[in-house]
Write an enzyme that holds these catalytic residues in place. Structure first.
Site, short mmCIF file in Angstrom:
data_model
loop_
_atom_site.label_atom_id
_atom_site.label_comp_id
_atom_site.label_asym_id
_atom_site.label_seq_id
_atom_site.Cartn_x
_atom_site.Cartn_y
_atom_site.Cartn_z
CB SER A 1 -0.92 -0.06 1.22
OG SER A 1 -2.00 0.81 1.08
CG ASP B 1 -6.06 -4.16 -3.38
OD1 ASP B 1 -6.92 -3.29 -3.14
OD2 ASP B 1 -4.85 -4.01 -3.15
CG HIS C 1 -5.51 -2.57 0.18
ND1 HIS C 1 -4.56 -2.50 -0.81
CD2 HIS C 1 -5.07 -1.71 1.15
CE1 HIS C 1 -3.61 -1.64 -0.47
NE2 HIS C 1 -3.90 -1.15 0.72
#
Lengths: 397, 397
Positions: free
Chosen positions: B171, B336, B369
């Site tokens: 991320s 995701d 995610h």
């Protein structure tokens, strides 16, 4: 000068456009004859009840051409036409209702009914509680999609209609349409359910909950008792902003806004700089609070959360649709991630297992959940053809 | 009794588990030698600067086995092991760091660095502004991902490391890893960028903005000047709830919570009844405010929003990666939707057009995610094999 120009143009639009229903007004029906109170699913009673509605077109002699249109979370009875020549925005489904349009007002008598719990003319938490003489606020009973439908039943009866040619709506409007077909099978010839589901997903509940939390966190909410004082505008605005993210697809958002800045002069990494997508959401939020009540937002999102035809019928969606008599047109949109196509397919499967007539279309679009509100020739054609065939089935020209 | 049991069990976990790094402590590096201030991308200067970091394993003689791990929005320097035997939760990437794990501390010297702008030991808006003797609050300068990386550069130099075997993160950590490879090409042998993007999508900006708005709407936020008084907990909690929806996939949420009620006794349509998914989000929100600063949330999400390697390099992602020297392992997760696989593929394409060595894996999972934080043998194997091959390339056993 620009404002005048716009006003003029819009006036012309409504008055001259051949396929517009033109000027309309919202009507109100207050349950007068007994039962003047509605027994709710929760067991509580609510009354007196007023429902706001609009109609377009003319009811035929044998009262067989009526179509009931039901709106989504933030909608109202104002589905088509304009309220005044100065009105800049026609009703929310004006793209689809009018002479020659999908819901052809030359053929059909179109009714759009508001919901109880709402704030656009129907009885809701901002209405006066006859027991106290003050707005209900949180004393308003919790209502369900079924309660909304049961209230609409009285309106339809009041209009002298025993059988609806079609009941239709998108999103929460689709939920109401499904509930209509199950609860009043003899009254519903056909259903057009768009971008909807037989139950809300966990993700859908989650988004509704953060929206509610935004309202509840606003100190102006005051446990719902804000009537007469400043309403929880920033909370409601934030709830709307969250909602709007879910109404668009990621791809549509990318195409519409990308990473462009609202003001190209402010393009450095600081707190003043705003991306266009941020500005859009803020605008949607601010616009919403001028026309919607925060408590209604709480009640209606809860009604959506609790909608679950599967659980209601012992865990079987097939059982839920066992007694319906309608023909169905089920429509989903490929990029709708709030009410994904798979959820429409679940409805289609349950109906077909019951041997019901179902047409299903998954419309290819990047517009996401909001696609049902936007002009779309494929959606237009699907609705139009389905209705014509339903109309012919009952022997009308 | 239950608490004691848990404590005991977790103590055993950390002390006995052969693949745990065991007890660790966070260290702090304050830039002492000039430059003791950091020139930021905005042109402003920030100083003095402290960075919190942790290390696991041992730096080898020729200082060639160091791996820099960078965290996501809400992370900290505490990536592995426990801070005390009573500590119930090991570091955020404990699944992947330890003897025999993907980041094998028997082979590698693993460093996890916090970011400036944060609130977990590094200089951020809650730090004391030397000019006023009070917390910076909104006087803290706006920082970018590049600024975070530039600060980390000083830490790595301070640790006596001239070249990192790998820089990695998921991320926002992946964004930092990409920025490292571009800004300090000679210092980065390889990059493992997971569930990340070279720029944030419009939808990503939108979600960050509604999170920020939740904080700003909280009257306890007081334009950021809440230090010493009650912090904007409900706003920060709501921001976290919104974030958590985006970290899970719709399918995972459905499998994990479905439409089950938190308390099966409260299962009627009212405001008391809570779905499990609502309870989960509330819990995540409440837990978060005990460890995170609301102003840091504003600054860090803005840094993420402004990350855009494409625009920074004249609209060409290929140009952005022109001078990198690293080998790359790019990993995305099929479910995701916050950092969709397509965004990883854009990075892969730009790198390959530059003739760089890239391994790309799109890992099949329903976890969304957050998958990069959760134990996953495929992710473990991908990282592990890639690192071994990088290790062998530089002639280490």
């Amino acid at each position: 000068m620009i404002a005048v120009f716009f006003m003029k143009r819009d006036t012309q639009t409504i008055e001259k456009q051949e396929n517009s229903v033109g000027l309309v007004e919202t009507k109100y029906y207050t349950f007068a004859e007994p039962p003047d109170r509605l027994k709710l699913i929760s067991g509580k009673e609510l009354g007196p009840i007023t429902l706001a509605y609009e109609t377009y077109g003319t009811l035929n002699k044998d009262r067989s051409n009526a179509i009931l249109i039901l709106h989504a979370l933030s909608g109202s009875a104002h589905a088509a036409g304009c309220h005044s020549p100065q009105d800049r925005h026609p009703g929310w489904w004006d793209n689809y209702i009018g002479p020659g349009k999908a819901f052809d007002t030359k053929r059909y008598f179109v009714i759009c009914s508001n919901v109880i719990g709402g704030c656009s003319g129907s009885t809701g938490p901002s209405s006066i509680n006859p027991e106290t003489g003050k707005p209900y606020a949180l004393d308003f009973p919790v209502i369900t999609i079924q309660d909304m439908v049961n209230a609409q039943y009285h309106l339809i009866k009041h209009l002298g209609i025993d059988c609806l040619l079609a009941v239709t709506g998108g999103s929460m409007g689709g939920m109401q349409a499904l509930a209509w077909s199950i609860s009043y099978p003899q009254m519903v010839k056909s259903v057009i359910a768009i971008a909807t589901s037989a139950l809300l997903s966990a993700q859908g509940i989650a988004f509704n909950e953060v929206g509610r939390q935004a309202i509840i966190n606003d100190p102006n909410w005051k446990s719902g008792n804000y009537y007469g004082s400043w309403p929880p505008d920033s909370g409601l605005s934030l709830a709307r902003m969250i909602g709007h993210i879910t109404y668009l697809s990621e791809k549509h958002m990318h195409m519409k806004f990308g990473r462009r800045f609202q003001n190209p002069e402010f393009n450095s990494a600081d707190f003043r700089t705003e991306f266009m997508v941020e500005s859009y959401l803020h605008y949607q939020g601010v616009k919403f609070v001028t026309r919607f009540d925060a408590n209604s937002y709480l009640y209606i999102t809860k009604a959506i959360d609790f909608f679950d035809l599967e659980t209601e019928y012992g865990g079987s969606l097939m059982k839920a649709f066992e007694k319906v008599r309608s023909n169905f047109l089920i429509i989903s949109f490929t990029s709708d991630w709030l009410y994904p196509s798979a959820m429409s397919k679940d409805i289609v499967r349950a109906l077909r297992r019951n041997g019901k007539n179902v047409i299903y279309t998954d419309i290819e679009t990047d517009l996401g959940h909001d696609a049902f509100l936007i002009e779309n020739p494929v959606l237009e054609r699907n609705i139009s053809n389905f209705l014509k065939s339903e109309f012919e089935k009952i022997g009308l020209p």
